[in-house]
Design a protein around this motif. Structure first.
Motif: not given
Length: 211
Positions: A101, A131-132, A57
């Protein structure tokens, strides 16, 4: 030939936990905060070339970037410790995960992962964090590399169910590392299925997967 380990960085503050596994050999259950070093210890041998590809990140404001901090101060040092004494060549590749995103960000992440993979790689995937869409991108990248590459092998897909005892104060309750590589190959079976093959494939699944 490289042994490649793919994952996303965690952004949480990790509490000390006890790791156990029925699928991997864990010599010291409290050595690391992260789960990936335990799998590296189990899979990496003397003289290997080890490639660590990690989604990290990135901060776009003045707030502390916890993912980047964890990557530099916890994750990378633990990875280095996991290969001490094995005379390996260790490479780190960081793929930025941006604050915004959208589909373009997820697709770009997938492309960057694929471009780092090489012919002859042996791939290992940690699905514990992220995150998925980014987890899905890593999973699809494995299939892309194995199907389109030459002598690329998916060795291990795993997930760590981490328990830190925050809820009830029981820090003795163990966390578990699970080998879920079979799900990758079931996905491959589904991807190669043809119309009308359902009865035959159902029979195969019943044979492969026992109640």
């Amino acid at each position: 030939m490289r042994k490649v380990f793919l994952s996303n960085i965690f952004i949480q503050n990790l509490e000390k936990t006890v790791f156990k596994s029925d699928d991997f050999i864990i010599s010291d259950e409290t050595k690391y905060l992260c789960s990936l070093p335990y799998v590296i210890e189990d899979r990496v041998k003397e003289g290997d070339t080890v490639c660590i590809i990690t989604g990290v990140n990135q901060s776009t404001d003045k707030q502390e970037n916890k993912g980047k901090k964890n990557y530099e101060e916890i994750f990378k040092p633990e990875i280095r410790r996991s290969v001490e004494g094995k005379n390996v060549t260790l490479e780190f590749y960081e793929i930025p995960i941006m604050k915004h995103y959208d589909a373009d960000a997820f697709n770009s992440f997938f492309r960057q992962v694929v471009e780092l993979l090489q012919e002859g790689d042996i791939l290992h995937l940690d699905l514990t964090w992220g995150l998925k869409p980014y987890i899905t991108s890593l999973f699809i990248a494995l299939m892309y590399a194995e199907n389109a590459g030459i002598d690329v092998k998916v060795d291990t897909v795993f997930y760590a169910h981490r328990y830190d005892g925050v809820d009830d104060g029981n820090h003795d309750k163990p966390s578990f590392i699970y080998d879920i590589t079979s799900l990758y190959y079931l996905n491959s079976l589904a991807g190669h299925a043809k119309k009308g093959q359902r009865p035959m494939l159902d029979h195969i699944l019943r044979f492969l997967i026992k109640e």
